[in-house]
Design a protein around this motif. Structure first.
Motif, PDB file in Angstrom:
ATOM      1  N   THR A  96       0.750  -1.070   0.075  1.00 35.45           N
ATOM      2  CA  THR A  96      -0.152  -0.054  -0.009  1.00 35.45           C
ATOM      3  C   THR A  96       0.927   1.224  -0.023  1.00 35.45           C
ATOM      4  O   THR A  96       1.766   1.487   0.722  1.00 35.45           O
ATOM      5  CB  THR A  96      -0.945   0.261   1.146  1.00 35.45           C
ATOM      6  N   LEU A  97       0.644   2.208  -0.924  1.00 35.06           N
ATOM      7  CA  LEU A  97       1.312   3.394  -0.770  1.00 35.06           C
ATOM      8  C   LEU A  97       0.686   4.283  -0.062  1.00 35.06           C
ATOM      9  O   LEU A  97      -0.803   4.535   0.088  1.00 35.06           O
ATOM     10  CB  LEU A  97       1.081   4.221  -2.366  1.00 35.06           C
ATOM     11  N   PRO A  98       1.607   4.901   0.980  1.00 31.30           N
ATOM     12  CA  PRO A  98       0.890   5.893   1.852  1.00 31.30           C
ATOM     13  C   PRO A  98       0.452   7.056   1.265  1.00 31.30           C
ATOM     14  O   PRO A  98      -0.583   7.811   1.996  1.00 31.30           O
ATOM     15  CB  PRO A  98       2.034   6.099   2.997  1.00 31.30           C
ATOM     16  N   GLU A  99       1.029   7.588   0.374  1.00 31.77           N
ATOM     17  CA  GLU A  99       0.398   8.916  -0.337  1.00 31.77           C
ATOM     18  C   GLU A  99       0.360   8.468  -1.949  1.00 31.77           C
ATOM     19  O   GLU A  99       1.265   8.116  -2.605  1.00 31.77           O
ATOM     20  CB  GLU A  99       1.662   9.794  -0.215  1.00 31.77           C
ATOM     21  N   TRP A 100      -0.564   9.315  -2.486  1.00 25.84           N
ATOM     22  CA  TRP A 100      -0.789   8.999  -3.822  1.00 25.84           C
ATOM     23  C   TRP A 100      -0.468  10.396  -4.440  1.00 25.84           C
ATOM     24  O   TRP A 100      -0.606  10.527  -5.643  1.00 25.84           O
ATOM     25  CB  TRP A 100      -2.201   8.701  -4.073  1.00 25.84           C
ATOM     26  N   VAL A 101      -0.309  11.447  -3.750  1.00 25.80           N
ATOM     27  CA  VAL A 101      -0.106  12.781  -4.334  1.00 25.80           C
ATOM     28  C   VAL A 101       1.061  13.344  -3.937  1.00 25.80           C
ATOM     29  O   VAL A 101       1.599  13.307  -2.890  1.00 25.80           O
ATOM     30  CB  VAL A 101      -1.595  13.703  -3.885  1.00 25.80           C
ATOM     31  N   HIS A 102       1.654  14.160  -4.723  1.00 30.45           N
ATOM     32  CA  HIS A 102       2.694  14.908  -4.493  1.00 30.45           C
ATOM     33  C   HIS A 102       2.853  16.006  -5.093  1.00 30.45           C
ATOM     34  O   HIS A 102       2.979  16.068  -6.402  1.00 30.45           O
ATOM     35  CB  HIS A 102       4.145  13.894  -4.539  1.00 30.45           C
ATOM     36  N   GLY A 103       2.989  17.341  -4.699  1.00 33.87           N
ATOM     37  CA  GLY A 103       2.879  18.626  -5.314  1.00 33.87           C
ATOM     38  C   GLY A 103       1.816  18.686  -6.086  1.00 33.87           C
ATOM     39  O   GLY A 103       0.451  18.326  -5.555  1.00 33.87           O
ATOM     40  N   LYS A 104       1.709  18.753  -7.494  1.00 31.39           N
ATOM     41  CA  LYS A 104       0.630  18.828  -8.417  1.00 31.39           C
ATOM     42  C   LYS A 104       0.422  17.674  -9.148  1.00 31.39           C
ATOM     43  O   LYS A 104      -0.238  17.564 -10.165  1.00 31.39           O
ATOM     44  CB  LYS A 104       1.041  20.031  -9.535  1.00 31.39           C
ATOM     45  N   LEU A 105       0.986  16.634  -8.570  1.00 34.53           N
ATOM     46  CA  LEU A 105       0.780  15.309  -9.088  1.00 34.53           C
ATOM     47  C   LEU A 105      -0.209  14.354  -8.373  1.00 34.53           C
ATOM     48  O   LEU A 105       0.109  14.378  -6.976  1.00 34.53           O
ATOM     49  CB  LEU A 105       2.408  14.500  -9.263  1.00 34.53           C
ATOM     50  N   ALA A 106      -0.869  13.651  -8.784  1.00 31.33           N
ATOM     51  CA  ALA A 106      -1.794  12.622  -8.149  1.00 31.33           C
ATOM     52  C   ALA A 106      -1.868  11.374  -9.214  1.00 31.33           C
ATOM     53  O   ALA A 106      -1.915  11.406 -10.470  1.00 31.33           O
ATOM     54  CB  ALA A 106      -3.207  13.100  -8.061  1.00 31.33           C
ATOM     55  N   VAL A 107      -1.439  10.160  -8.865  1.00 22.54           N
ATOM     56  CA  VAL A 107      -1.570   8.995  -9.325  1.00 22.54           C
ATOM     57  C   VAL A 107      -3.020   8.365  -9.279  1.00 22.54           C
ATOM     58  O   VAL A 107      -3.642   8.528  -8.234  1.00 22.54           O
ATOM     59  CB  VAL A 107      -0.533   8.048  -9.049  1.00 22.54           C
ATOM     60  N   LEU A 108      -3.570   7.524 -10.280  1.00 16.64           N
ATOM     61  CA  LEU A 108      -4.832   6.715 -10.210  1.00 16.64           C
ATOM     62  C   LEU A 108      -4.609   5.530 -10.734  1.00 16.64           C
ATOM     63  O   LEU A 108      -3.682   5.037 -11.362  1.00 16.64           O
ATOM     64  CB  LEU A 108      -5.826   7.818 -10.714  1.00 16.64           C
ATOM     65  N   GLY A 109      -5.714   4.513 -10.501  1.00 18.88           N
ATOM     66  CA  GLY A 109      -5.617   3.443 -10.979  1.00 18.88           C
ATOM     67  C   GLY A 109      -4.412   2.436 -10.683  1.00 18.88           C
ATOM     68  O   GLY A 109      -3.988   2.518  -9.562  1.00 18.88           O
ATOM     69  N   ASP A 110      -3.935   1.504 -11.579  1.00 24.26           N
ATOM     70  CA  ASP A 110      -2.964   0.644 -11.332  1.00 24.26           C
ATOM     71  C   ASP A 110      -1.563   1.231 -10.640  1.00 24.26           C
ATOM     72  O   ASP A 110      -0.772   0.756 -10.010  1.00 24.26           O
ATOM     73  CB  ASP A 110      -2.618  -0.325 -12.526  1.00 24.26           C
ATOM     74  N   ALA A 111      -1.281   2.722 -11.177  1.00 22.88           N
ATOM     75  CA  ALA A 111      -0.097   3.073 -10.751  1.00 22.88           C
ATOM     76  C   ALA A 111      -0.231   3.508  -9.123  1.00 22.88           C
ATOM     77  O   ALA A 111       0.882   3.539  -8.413  1.00 22.88           O
ATOM     78  CB  ALA A 111      -0.254   4.531 -11.364  1.00 22.88           C
ATOM     79  N   ALA A 112      -1.656   3.680  -8.406  1.00 18.06           N
ATOM     80  CA  ALA A 112      -1.550   3.941  -7.087  1.00 18.06           C
ATOM     81  C   ALA A 112      -1.958   2.507  -6.423  1.00 18.06           C
ATOM     82  O   ALA A 112      -1.296   2.461  -5.217  1.00 18.06           O
ATOM     83  CB  ALA A 112      -2.702   4.850  -6.883  1.00 18.06           C
ATOM     84  N   HIS A 113      -2.591   1.580  -7.269  1.00 15.58           N
ATOM     85  CA  HIS A 113      -3.076   0.211  -6.459  1.00 15.58           C
ATOM     86  C   HIS A 113      -3.459  -0.668  -7.394  1.00 15.58           C
ATOM     87  O   HIS A 113      -4.555  -0.934  -7.822  1.00 15.58           O
ATOM     88  CB  HIS A 113      -4.235   0.714  -5.482  1.00 15.58           C
ATOM     89  N   PRO A 114      -2.363  -1.587  -7.668  1.00 16.68           N
ATOM     90  CA  PRO A 114      -2.853  -2.631  -8.829  1.00 16.68           C
ATOM     91  C   PRO A 114      -3.727  -3.659  -8.034  1.00 16.68           C
ATOM     92  O   PRO A 114      -3.486  -4.088  -6.792  1.00 16.68           O
ATOM     93  CB  PRO A 114      -1.261  -3.179  -8.920  1.00 16.68           C
TER      94      PRO A 114
END
Length: 723
Positions: free
Chosen positions: A326-344
């Protein structure tokens, strides 16, 4: 400000750069363009999985670098579960136009072929709202549909899809994307939708790499006709929309249709020790010999083996099932990840694509039209708040689903995963965030005036016991089906919940005219409220109270409003209520200072036996009325603090003992309708925030519409504090 007004404050829009053109990236492009933003989607870099030295591209990578893997994917179909299909429909995307098939049956078998469980999915469709059909679609057809929809003329600026060059680097703070040719593109928001082997994820403060879940899967398609033409396999293909699954402790074969029921999709899951992934190849499209497939499932029934024999070796693929911490953070600055990039996700519970779709629409809710560039980073954090808990919970459910689980547990998962609308959920998370920006706001339910003489006491403080036995009532109510997620956003806290996991909720608008009220000198008044049925409140000691929850009650006279708010904790506000009644019709409208916000109509009314009325608003399972009391503290230095805040319950059984009611006439109709308009702050300066939310409630189907008349009006003295 309301969510609707936030969308309407500016037409300028943000420049949003999306890395990755898969299901999540394209859904995000569609949702964000509809919010008025300028969206560009670029294919992500292909990360070589070979063991060559860093920076070296193998021959396979050089070829794949120029094309999306979806353009070549032949053995892939996916489920569009009710939660995913529902939000796509709200975006205006209809997957049935691209060959999607409605799931009608789920048939589970032992590996030997012995039936275990058959679920009639279409018969259970009443659990899901009309937008939320469970669909089965070929991934490539679905992907092409999303791509076309994102770029087509329509609401917002058409998205721009770049495929000629790939992304090689990003800067989450500057919101820049660096392309393979050295070009640097600057935006206001970066969205990483570049899959399990994500480049964008490497820019998060904590990055995890995917690893094998211990399972691989074969994938392939055959024509439905191939199965129909074989008498040994004919039974599998006869029923349209059937999902078949043969399950052992470590292997699973799943077959379901797509492409307008012309193709059958196969997913054959097994331990990764039984097959080998080529580390130098494309992990999503690895060729594999058919002999290996048949060897892995040699212990399954003859019918299953006969079906597997129909696989075309040229299109048979091997697919690694990857997992990730599990990624503790999905966002950093102006970036947000979604889908498999965040949670396969593992391919269970039809949730990989669905969660990417939910992530996408959540981002669009958090970034409505008119959002300021300076607010982007905070809004991305709110997106994580809305999505992280749900996605990681479902991720764990898919891991558990890799093993044999009980039917009870499986149904609990189904209710949690599919009984959800991310638009409504994220809208509520954003709404709470916006409220929290000003912690010193006065938080009030509509209770602000002091006590006064009323229905329960006279001007001397004496009880008015049984003074309303001869008072009369006429109640006009319209009961309807609607969205559970939207209605639960009106619950004051998490102790209130629906008793059913269905996405279909039931509610009523109910208007009553009272006359002969002794505490009003023999006069009367009118009220109209929203009543949400099938609600329960769980007390701290675990006890559960079931009833009908009333978030708002409008009345047309100040005296009962003040009395009900102060003495009972009822959420009352003023509105004018005008009634026009004829022999077979009943019309009413609600307004404030001439601004009409509600129309309620009953046509073709017919008399029925008065004894047929159940006598309560909710029905058989309704034990009483649930409301929530809130009174703010007084004083400038106590803004935002409550003097009193607790739930209240009005039990029907006790209420009927105080003043018995008798129904003297009952009329019903199948011809009733409701029209509510939120108008604006200038038209409804003290009601707009309430009426606008009522106008958002969809009426999927009118269940019952009736006019009930009688005598005997209880004084609500049985109202009690729950905690």
């Amino acid at each position: 400000m309301t969510l609707k007004e936030l969308k309407d404050t500016s037409d300028e829009g943000l420049r949003i750069l999306i890395v990755g053109a898969g299901i999540g990236g394209l859904t995000a492009a569609i949702a964000l363009r509809q919010q008025g933003h300028h969206v560009e989607v670029r294919l992500s870099s292909f990360r070589c999985l070979s063991l060559l030295s860093p920076g070296t591209k193998c021959e396979i990578c050089k070829k794949l670098f120029e094309r999306s893997r979806f353009a070549n994917e032949v053995g892939a179909a996916i489920h569009l579960s009710p939660n995913a299909n529902g939000v796509l429909q709200r975006l205006g995307f209809d997957a049935t136009k691209f060959g999607a098939v409605e799931a009608e049956q789920l048939r589970e078998y032992k590996p030997s072929g012995e039936p275990v469980h058959i679920a009639e999915l279409k018969k259970a469709a009443g659990m899901w709202r009309h937008l939320q059909r469970w669909l089965l679609v070929h991934r490539a057809h679905f992907h092409e549909g999303l791509k076309a929809f994102a770029q087509a003329p329509g609401r917002g600026h058409p998205a721009i899809l770049h495929t000629a060059t790939k992304v090689t680097d990003i800067d989450p703070h500057a919101a820049t994307v660096t392309l393979e040719d050295g070009t640097v593109i600057t935006g206001d928001v970066l969205i990483g939708a570049d899959g399990v082997h994500s480049l964008t994820r490497t820019k998060l403060p904590v990055n995890h790499s995917p690893f094998s879940s211990g399972k691989n899967a074969f994938r392939f398609l055959i024509t439905r006709q191939q199965a129909l033409d074989d008498p040994d396999t004919n039974s599998v293909a006869q029923d349209f929309g059937a999902v078949d699954m043969w399950d052992s402790s470590d292997r699973r074969v799943v077959i379901y249709p797509c492409d307008n029921n012309n193709l059958l999709n196969f997913v054959c899951i097994h331990p990764d020790s039984m097959t080998t992934i080529d580390a130098g190849g494309d992990s999503y499209n690895q060729q594999i010999g058919k002999d290996t497939l048949l060897e892995v499932f040699k212990d399954f029934s003859p019918q299953v083996k006969k079906l597997l024999e129909k696989a075309d070796p040229a299109t048979l693929k091997l697919w690694p099932l990857l997992d990730m911490e599990t990624l503790p953070e999905w966002v950093h600055g102006k970036l947000a990840v979604l889908g498999d990039a965040a949670h396969p996700f593992l391919p269970y519970r039809a949730s990989g694509g669905a969660m990417a779709i939910e992530d996408a629409v959540s981002l669009a809710v958090m970034l409505p039209r008119g959002v300021e560039k300076g607010d982007v980073e905070e809004r991305l954090k709110v997106y994580q708040i809305a999505r992280h808990g749900r996605a990681t919970t479902i991720q764990q459910m898919t891991r558990e689903s890799a093993q044999l689980i009980s039917m009870e547990k499986a149904m609990a998962m189904v209710g949690y995963i599919y009984g959800h609308d991310e638009f409504d959920h994220s809208a509520q998370v954003l709404r709470k965030y916006l409220w929290s920006k000003n912690p010193h706001m006065y938080w009030r339910q509509p209770i602000v005036f002091g006590p006064m003489p009323g229905p329960r006491q006279d001007w001397m403080g004496n009880d008015r016991a049984l003074k309303s036995v001869e008072s009369t009532f006429m109640t006009a109510s319209i009961k309807f089906k609607t969205s559970r997620t939207l209605l639960q956003n009106l619950f004051p806290n998490d102790r209130y919940s629906f008793t059913s996991p269905s996405t279909v909720a039931r509610a009523s608008f109910s208007q009553t005219t009272l006359n002969g009220m002794d505490w009003l000198g023999g006069g009367g008044y009118r009220h109209i409220g929203l009543y949400i049925h099938g609600v329960q409140y769980k007390k701290e000691n675990g006890e559960v109270l079931k009833g009908t929850y009333m978030p708002i009650l409008f009345e047309n006279l100040a005296d009962p409003i003040v009395s009900g708010r102060e003495e009972l904790g009822m959420p009352k506000l003023y509105t004018a209520i005008d009634v026009h009644e004829r022999r077979s019709s009943y019309r009413l409208q609600t307004s404030w200072q001439g601004a009409v916000w509600g129309h309620f109509e009953f046509e073709d009314l017919e008399d029925q036996d008065p004894g047929a009325d159940k006598g309560t608003i909710g029905g058989e399972d309704d034990d009483g009325i649930l409301v929530y009391r809130y009174i703010p503290k007084v004083g400038r230095d106590t803004k935002g603090e409550a003097e009193a805040e607790y739930p209240v319950f009005v039990p029907h059984a006790q209420e009927s003992k105080v003043v018995p009611s008798e129904v003297t006439r009952l009329r019903r109709t199948k011809n009733a309708k409701v029209e509510i308009s939120g108008l604006g702050w200038d038209a409804l300066p003290t009601l707009h925030h309430v009426v606008e939310r009522l106008a958002e409630i969809p009426i999927d189907e009118v269940i019952d519409a009736k006019i009930t008349e009688g005598r005997g009006v209880p004084d609500v003295s049985s109202a009690q504090r729950i905690e």
